[in-house]
Design a protein around this motif. Sequence first.
Motif, PDB file in Angstrom:
ATOM      1  N   GLU A 156       0.620  -1.164  -0.538  1.00 36.95           N
ATOM      2  CA  GLU A 156      -0.144  -0.264   0.092  1.00 36.95           C
ATOM      3  C   GLU A 156       0.920   1.305   0.032  1.00 36.95           C
ATOM      4  OE1 GLU A 156      -3.349  -0.313   3.233  1.00 36.95           O
ATOM      5  OE2 GLU A 156      -3.445   2.209   2.036  1.00 36.95           O
ATOM      6  N   ASP A 157       0.669   1.436  -1.126  1.00 38.19           N
ATOM      7  CA  ASP A 157       1.999   3.006  -1.740  1.00 38.19           C
ATOM      8  C   ASP A 157       2.092   4.185  -0.617  1.00 38.19           C
ATOM      9  OD1 ASP A 157       4.588   3.418  -2.498  1.00 38.19           O
ATOM     10  OD2 ASP A 157       3.561   3.755  -3.698  1.00 38.19           O
ATOM     11  N   SER A 158       0.520   4.017  -0.147  1.00 34.79           N
ATOM     12  CA  SER A 158       0.685   6.256   0.345  1.00 34.79           C
ATOM     13  C   SER A 158       1.225   5.705   1.927  1.00 34.79           C
ATOM     14  CB  SER A 158      -1.021   5.990   0.579  1.00 34.79           C
ATOM     15  OG  SER A 158      -1.590   4.871   1.239  1.00 34.79           O
ATOM     16  N   LYS A 159       1.327   7.075   1.994  1.00 31.85           N
ATOM     17  CA  LYS A 159       2.533   7.280   3.077  1.00 31.85           C
ATOM     18  C   LYS A 159       1.728   8.065   4.071  1.00 31.85           C
ATOM     19  CE  LYS A 159       6.733   6.435   0.434  1.00 31.85           C
ATOM     20  NZ  LYS A 159       6.268   6.623  -1.050  1.00 31.85           N
ATOM     21  N   GLU A 160       2.579   7.505   5.234  1.00 29.19           N
ATOM     22  CA  GLU A 160       2.638   8.818   6.994  1.00 29.19           C
ATOM     23  C   GLU A 160       3.128   8.468   7.250  1.00 29.19           C
ATOM     24  OE1 GLU A 160      -1.370   7.640   8.890  1.00 29.19           O
ATOM     25  OE2 GLU A 160      -0.093   6.610  10.384  1.00 29.19           O
ATOM     26  N   SER A 161       3.205  10.119   8.128  1.00 32.94           N
ATOM     27  CA  SER A 161       4.265  10.450   8.404  1.00 32.94           C
ATOM     28  C   SER A 161       3.750  10.041  10.281  1.00 32.94           C
ATOM     29  CB  SER A 161       4.217  11.575   8.725  1.00 32.94           C
ATOM     30  OG  SER A 161       5.984  12.186   9.343  1.00 32.94           O
ATOM     31  N   ASP A 162       5.317  10.130  10.724  1.00 30.14           N
ATOM     32  CA  ASP A 162       5.002   9.557  12.236  1.00 30.14           C
ATOM     33  C   ASP A 162       5.900   9.292  12.873  1.00 30.14           C
ATOM     34  OD1 ASP A 162       3.378   8.593  14.855  1.00 30.14           O
ATOM     35  OD2 ASP A 162       3.075   7.140  14.530  1.00 30.14           O
TER      36      ASP A 162
ATOM     37  N   ASN B 283      10.601  12.801  12.240  1.00 31.11           N
ATOM     38  CA  ASN B 283       9.623  11.799  11.551  1.00 31.11           C
ATOM     39  C   ASN B 283       9.550  11.523  10.543  1.00 31.11           C
ATOM     40  OD1 ASN B 283       6.791  13.055  12.863  1.00 31.11           O
ATOM     41  ND2 ASN B 283       7.684  14.871  13.781  1.00 31.11           N
ATOM     42  N   VAL B 284       9.067  10.184   9.741  1.00 24.00           N
ATOM     43  CA  VAL B 284       9.632   9.267   9.112  1.00 24.00           C
ATOM     44  C   VAL B 284       8.734   8.594   8.250  1.00 24.00           C
ATOM     45  CG1 VAL B 284      10.911   7.381   8.057  1.00 24.00           C
ATOM     46  CG2 VAL B 284      11.482   8.687  10.201  1.00 24.00           C
ATOM     47  N   ASN B 285       8.379   9.437   7.326  1.00 22.67           N
ATOM     48  CA  ASN B 285       7.210   9.227   6.674  1.00 22.67           C
ATOM     49  C   ASN B 285       7.204   7.870   5.165  1.00 22.67           C
ATOM     50  OD1 ASN B 285       5.214  10.411   4.932  1.00 22.67           O
ATOM     51  ND2 ASN B 285       5.963  10.652   2.855  1.00 22.67           N
ATOM     52  N   ARG B 286       6.126   6.924   5.516  1.00 24.04           N
ATOM     53  CA  ARG B 286       6.951   5.163   5.289  1.00 24.04           C
ATOM     54  C   ARG B 286       5.152   5.366   5.036  1.00 24.04           C
ATOM     55  NH1 ARG B 286      11.724   3.164   6.990  1.00 24.04           N
ATOM     56  NH2 ARG B 286      12.387   4.298   9.007  1.00 24.04           N
ATOM     57  N   PRO B 287       5.685   4.381   3.440  1.00 28.51           N
ATOM     58  CA  PRO B 287       4.220   2.916   3.145  1.00 28.51           C
ATOM     59  C   PRO B 287       3.293   2.926   4.333  1.00 28.51           C
ATOM     60  CG  PRO B 287       6.327   3.430   1.862  1.00 28.51           C
ATOM     61  CD  PRO B 287       6.625   3.597   3.133  1.00 28.51           C
TER      62      PRO B 287
ATOM     63  N   VAL C 271       1.419  -9.673   6.169  1.00 24.49           N
ATOM     64  CA  VAL C 271       0.603  -8.361   5.407  1.00 24.49           C
ATOM     65  C   VAL C 271      -0.357  -7.324   6.700  1.00 24.49           C
ATOM     66  CG1 VAL C 271      -0.492  -7.299   4.600  1.00 24.49           C
ATOM     67  CG2 VAL C 271       0.621  -9.509   3.573  1.00 24.49           C
ATOM     68  N   SER C 272       0.396  -6.127   6.917  1.00 25.35           N
ATOM     69  CA  SER C 272       0.532  -5.307   7.690  1.00 25.35           C
ATOM     70  C   SER C 272      -0.106  -4.276   7.289  1.00 25.35           C
ATOM     71  CB  SER C 272       1.126  -5.415   9.250  1.00 25.35           C
ATOM     72  OG  SER C 272       0.725  -4.597  10.097  1.00 25.35           O
ATOM     73  N   ASN C 273      -0.609  -3.508   7.648  1.00 24.72           N
ATOM     74  CA  ASN C 273      -0.941  -2.105   7.499  1.00 24.72           C
ATOM     75  C   ASN C 273      -0.887  -1.134   8.923  1.00 24.72           C
ATOM     76  OD1 ASN C 273      -3.409  -2.581   7.460  1.00 24.72           O
ATOM     77  ND2 ASN C 273      -3.982  -1.942   5.953  1.00 24.72           N
ATOM     78  N   GLU C 274      -0.478  -1.745   9.689  1.00 21.72           N
ATOM     79  CA  GLU C 274      -0.796  -1.072  11.259  1.00 21.72           C
ATOM     80  C   GLU C 274       0.544  -1.060  11.729  1.00 21.72           C
ATOM     81  OE1 GLU C 274      -3.813  -1.042  13.299  1.00 21.72           O
ATOM     82  OE2 GLU C 274      -4.415  -2.277  11.342  1.00 21.72           O
ATOM     83  N   HIS C 275       0.931  -0.265  13.206  1.00 18.81           N
ATOM     84  CA  HIS C 275       2.105   0.503  13.214  1.00 18.81           C
ATOM     85  C   HIS C 275       2.853  -0.980  13.066  1.00 18.81           C
ATOM     86  CE1 HIS C 275       4.107   3.145  15.413  1.00 18.81           C
ATOM     87  NE2 HIS C 275       4.681   2.177  15.953  1.00 18.81           N
ATOM     88  N   ILE C 276       3.277  -2.163  12.631  1.00 18.24           N
ATOM     89  CA  ILE C 276       3.868  -3.196  13.422  1.00 18.24           C
ATOM     90  C   ILE C 276       4.985  -3.002  11.693  1.00 18.24           C
ATOM     91  CG2 ILE C 276       2.617  -4.985  12.236  1.00 18.24           C
ATOM     92  CD1 ILE C 276       5.840  -5.212  15.033  1.00 18.24           C
ATOM     93  N   ALA C 277       4.244  -2.805  10.391  1.00 18.91           N
ATOM     94  CA  ALA C 277       4.712  -2.276   9.141  1.00 18.91           C
ATOM     95  C   ALA C 277       5.407  -1.397   9.299  1.00 18.91           C
ATOM     96  CB  ALA C 277       3.576  -1.904   8.014  1.00 18.91           C
ATOM     97  N   ARG C 278       5.876  -0.643  10.456  1.00  9.96           N
ATOM     98  CA  ARG C 278       6.492   1.015  10.589  1.00  9.96           C
ATOM     99  C   ARG C 278       7.984   0.373  10.831  1.00  9.96           C
ATOM    100  NH1 ARG C 278       6.845   6.381  10.104  1.00  9.96           N
ATOM    101  NH2 ARG C 278       4.991   6.463   9.292  1.00  9.96           N
ATOM    102  N   VAL C 279       7.138  -0.238  12.011  1.00 10.02           N
ATOM    103  CA  VAL C 279       8.950  -1.917  12.945  1.00 10.02           C
ATOM    104  C   VAL C 279       9.296  -1.775  11.567  1.00 10.02           C
ATOM    105  CG1 VAL C 279       9.730  -2.514  15.085  1.00 10.02           C
ATOM    106  CG2 VAL C 279       7.343  -1.145  15.200  1.00 10.02           C
ATOM    107  N   TRP C 280       8.789  -2.563  10.937  1.00  9.33           N
ATOM    108  CA  TRP C 280       9.550  -3.570  10.137  1.00  9.33           C
ATOM    109  C   TRP C 280      10.403  -2.701   9.445  1.00  9.33           C
ATOM    110  CZ3 TRP C 280       4.670  -6.591   8.138  1.00  9.33           C
ATOM    111  CH2 TRP C 280       3.712  -8.033   8.889  1.00  9.33           C
ATOM    112  N   GLN C 281       9.210  -1.752   8.641  1.00 14.57           N
ATOM    113  CA  GLN C 281      10.395  -0.588   7.781  1.00 14.57           C
ATOM    114  C   GLN C 281      11.620   0.377   8.244  1.00 14.57           C
ATOM    115  OE1 GLN C 281       7.727   1.196   4.772  1.00 14.57           O
ATOM    116  NE2 GLN C 281       6.514   0.560   6.275  1.00 14.57           N
ATOM    117  N   HIS C 282      11.722   0.009   9.672  1.00 15.30           N
ATOM    118  CA  HIS C 282      12.866   1.129  10.510  1.00 15.30           C
ATOM    119  C   HIS C 282      13.232  -0.074  10.943  1.00 15.30           C
ATOM    120  CE1 HIS C 282      14.085   3.343  14.448  1.00 15.30           C
ATOM    121  NE2 HIS C 282      14.784   2.617  14.229  1.00 15.30           N
TER     122      HIS C 282
END
Length: 178
Positions: free
Chosen positions: A94-100, A113-117, A135-146
């Motif tokens: 899911e390519d739309s990005k969110e900053s957190d 503040n990091v912008n990530r898919p 697969v996730s679009n929850e907070h853990i998806a951000r953790v995986w990317q970090h």
Amino acid sequence: MGVSYHALMTIDPGNLGILTHPHPTLRMPAQPVEEVDDLVRAVAVRMFQLMEEAAGIGLAAPQIGLSWRMFVTRDPEDETKNSVWINPELEVIEDSKESDEEGCLSLPGILVNVNRPLGIRIRGLNERGEPVDEVSNEHIARVWQHEHDHLDGRLIIDRMSSMDRLRNRRALRDLKRG
Ligand code: ZN
């Protein structure tokens, strides 16, 4: 410097601790884990211990001085769920990005503040060497990317806006002074 996978014999997991910026191992691209053996499992146990002591939700092997493609995570939405990811690969679904705002156990006192898919698929091996696919679009998806960034030698300070650079200036300077 980083310990390669071939130097396993010299590793005592109990002696491993969290390294902070600017330690050079944090900047090295990590190598694939060749075999999920007892030492890899012992390192994973140690990583969970260090992550929990530091109240973190993720920790990558380069952060404890091992240049291995491996990280551990704790799902912020399900605190009982601990996962080990070995040789993980990410795919944006899911390519739309969110900053957190993100912190990092190797960058104490720093928030960026990091912008990530939003949506990510992760594939890798667990601590038993079995394939895992989530697969996730929850907070853990951000953790995986970090955490995956750590395996490529990338840190959140590489992604700072001028505002972040300003508010983290003192903490960054203190870290560099050691
Ligand atoms: Zn980190």
